[in-house]
Design a protein around this motif. Structure first.
Motif, PDB file in Angstrom:
ATOM      1  N   PRO A 155      58.534  91.113  49.966  1.00  0.00           N
ATOM      2  CA  PRO A 155      59.827  90.643  49.429  1.00  0.00           C
ATOM      3  C   PRO A 155      60.693  91.801  48.949  1.00  0.00           C
ATOM      4  O   PRO A 155      61.926  91.775  49.119  1.00  0.00           O
ATOM      5  CB  PRO A 155      59.413  89.712  48.278  1.00  0.00           C
ATOM      6  CG  PRO A 155      58.038  89.243  48.664  1.00  0.00           C
ATOM      7  CD  PRO A 155      57.389  90.425  49.325  1.00  0.00           C
ATOM      8  N   GLU A 168      52.480  89.981  49.281  1.00  0.00           N
ATOM      9  CA  GLU A 168      53.506  89.377  48.410  1.00  0.00           C
ATOM     10  C   GLU A 168      54.076  90.402  47.433  1.00  0.00           C
ATOM     11  O   GLU A 168      55.206  90.247  46.951  1.00  0.00           O
ATOM     12  CB  GLU A 168      52.914  88.208  47.619  1.00  0.00           C
ATOM     13  CG  GLU A 168      52.446  87.029  48.461  1.00  0.00           C
ATOM     14  CD  GLU A 168      51.170  87.310  49.266  1.00  0.00           C
ATOM     15  OE1 GLU A 168      50.359  88.169  48.850  1.00  0.00           O
ATOM     16  OE2 GLU A 168      51.005  86.667  50.328  1.00  0.00           O
ATOM     17  N   ARG A 176      64.236  82.911  53.570  1.00  0.00           N
ATOM     18  CA  ARG A 176      65.577  83.175  53.018  1.00  0.00           C
ATOM     19  C   ARG A 176      66.685  82.579  53.878  1.00  0.00           C
ATOM     20  O   ARG A 176      67.859  82.875  53.678  1.00  0.00           O
ATOM     21  CB  ARG A 176      65.796  84.687  52.867  1.00  0.00           C
ATOM     22  CG  ARG A 176      64.848  85.325  51.867  1.00  0.00           C
ATOM     23  CD  ARG A 176      65.126  86.813  51.683  1.00  0.00           C
ATOM     24  NE  ARG A 176      64.096  87.418  50.829  1.00  0.00           N
ATOM     25  CZ  ARG A 176      64.276  88.515  50.101  1.00  0.00           C
ATOM     26  NH1 ARG A 176      65.446  89.137  50.119  1.00  0.00           N
ATOM     27  NH2 ARG A 176      63.303  88.992  49.345  1.00  0.00           N
ATOM     28  N   GLU A 207      58.109  85.845  57.906  1.00  0.00           N
ATOM     29  CA  GLU A 207      58.010  84.683  57.012  1.00  0.00           C
ATOM     30  C   GLU A 207      59.009  84.812  55.859  1.00  0.00           C
ATOM     31  O   GLU A 207      59.649  83.837  55.455  1.00  0.00           O
ATOM     32  CB  GLU A 207      56.577  84.550  56.474  1.00  0.00           C
ATOM     33  CG  GLU A 207      56.376  83.295  55.662  1.00  0.00           C
ATOM     34  CD  GLU A 207      54.910  82.946  55.463  1.00  0.00           C
ATOM     35  OE1 GLU A 207      54.040  83.797  55.736  1.00  0.00           O
ATOM     36  OE2 GLU A 207      54.645  81.814  55.027  1.00  0.00           O
ATOM     37  N   GLU A 208      59.167  86.031  55.357  1.00  0.00           N
ATOM     38  CA  GLU A 208      60.092  86.248  54.238  1.00  0.00           C
ATOM     39  C   GLU A 208      61.534  85.957  54.662  1.00  0.00           C
ATOM     40  O   GLU A 208      62.276  85.251  53.964  1.00  0.00           O
ATOM     41  CB  GLU A 208      59.956  87.687  53.726  1.00  0.00           C
ATOM     42  CG  GLU A 208      60.823  88.028  52.525  1.00  0.00           C
ATOM     43  CD  GLU A 208      60.426  87.279  51.254  1.00  0.00           C
ATOM     44  OE1 GLU A 208      59.257  86.886  51.119  1.00  0.00           O
ATOM     45  OE2 GLU A 208      61.327  87.082  50.392  1.00  0.00           O
ATOM     46  N   TRP A 209      61.937  86.473  55.828  1.00  0.00           N
ATOM     47  CA  TRP A 209      63.325  86.238  56.248  1.00  0.00           C
ATOM     48  C   TRP A 209      63.559  84.776  56.609  1.00  0.00           C
ATOM     49  O   TRP A 209      64.617  84.230  56.324  1.00  0.00           O
ATOM     50  CB  TRP A 209      63.723  87.192  57.389  1.00  0.00           C
ATOM     51  CG  TRP A 209      64.488  88.386  56.885  1.00  0.00           C
ATOM     52  CD1 TRP A 209      65.601  88.358  56.077  1.00  0.00           C
ATOM     53  CD2 TRP A 209      64.207  89.770  57.121  1.00  0.00           C
ATOM     54  NE1 TRP A 209      66.019  89.649  55.807  1.00  0.00           N
ATOM     55  CE2 TRP A 209      65.192  90.530  56.433  1.00  0.00           C
ATOM     56  CE3 TRP A 209      63.232  90.439  57.841  1.00  0.00           C
ATOM     57  CZ2 TRP A 209      65.220  91.921  56.464  1.00  0.00           C
ATOM     58  CZ3 TRP A 209      63.263  91.817  57.866  1.00  0.00           C
ATOM     59  CH2 TRP A 209      64.243  92.559  57.176  1.00  0.00           C
TER      60      TRP A 209
END
Ligand SMILES: NC(=O)c1ccc[n+]([C@@H]2O[C@H](COP(=O)([O-])OP(=O)(O)OC[C@H]3O[C@@H](n4cnc5c(N)ncnc54)[C@H](OP(=O)(O)O)[C@@H]3O)[C@@H](O)[C@H]2O)c1
Length: 229
Positions: free
Chosen positions: A202, A198, A27, A22-24
């Motif tokens: 990240p 979280e 981004r 989800e983080e990548w």
């Protein structure tokens, strides 16, 4: 958003792996995420990011499945290969009390299989790319504390195998990262863990991105701080 590159996250059905995906995606990256069996959470991400998330199936404990995945990837290029998969069994046991099966399973999944996956996937990571493996601060022999004894031993074995890998494959020009995410609330980390996803993921992604283009092996925490072996 500009396309940033392609990351593969191995072991992405839930927990830290799902959060890495989800983080990548957030981004702007293209992500190849692997599961052993369908994950409703990952499928939900695929609906949100249909153009940038591909889902593959692999169990890293089975070399034939990893080789089949490599074949399916063909000439693809991975800017980051992040092998996150891991298990924790019999965390309160000692060498005298642990089930041998639990110990052998942890050595297979946590130590041998991630490094074997790196061996199989390394030729599609270009020089300057990164191969990261989720280790643990518990894998540090220098900092060893009580608790999670056999799991810690499997992560120490992972770290050793990566040291050997790094010396064999120095010419690849890859950033090789053993990343300790901190103690995070997941199925494995449990509810008492100190960090939310979280608060960890990240920073883990920042650390991987900061190390791209820097060849060599590092054992680091989520702040990119070097940990003692
Ligand atoms: N949580 C923490 O505090 C913490 C701290 C330090 C390090 N770590 C490490 O971080 C990684 C992720 O942990 P987590 O807390 O997110 O654990 P988790 O919630 O238990 O998730 C583990 C993930 O690994 C996958 N997996 C397990 N065995 C696999 C195999 N043989 N092949 C492919 N995938 C496999 C699982 O897939 P299934 O859904 O199919 O089981 C799941 O996606 C592990 O390597 C763990 O050792 C965690």
């Amino acid at each position: 958003m500009a396309q940033q590159g392609t990351a593969m996250v191995v072991g992405a059905s839930r927990g830290l792996g799902l959060a890495l995906v989800e983080e990548w995606l957030g981004r702007g990256w293209r992500v190849i995420a692997t599961v052993r069996k369908p994950s409703a959470d990952l499928d939900g991400l695929a609906q949100r990011f249909p153009d940038r998330l591909e889902i593959e199936t692999v169990d890293i404990a089975h070399a034939d499945q990893v080789r089949a995945l490599r074949e399916r990837l063909g000439g693809r290029r991975l800017d980051v290969a992040f092998i996150n998969a891991g298990i924790a069994r019999s965390i309160e046991a000692t060498p005298a009390s642990i089930s041998e099966t639990d110990f052998l399973d942890m050595m297979l999944v946590n130590a041998l299989s991630p490094v074997r996956a790196a061996e199989i996937l390394r030729d599609i990571v270009p020089p300057g790319g990164a191969i990261a493996i989720m280790t643990s601060g518990l894998g540090s022999i220098a900092d060893a504390q009580d608790g999670w004894q056999l799991y810690a031993a499997s992560k120490a074995a992972l770290n050793m195998l990566m040291k050997k890998y790094a010396s064999r494959h120095a010419a690849d020009g890859h950033a090789l990262l053993l990343v300790a995410p901190g103690w995070v609330r997941t199925d494995m980390g449990g509810r008492d863990a100190t960090l939310s996803l979280e608060e960890s993921i990240p920073l883990v992604v920042d650390t991987v991105e900061a190390n791209r283009g820097k060849p060599g092996l590092r054992y680091v925490d989520r702040f990119d701080k070097t940990l003692p072996w």
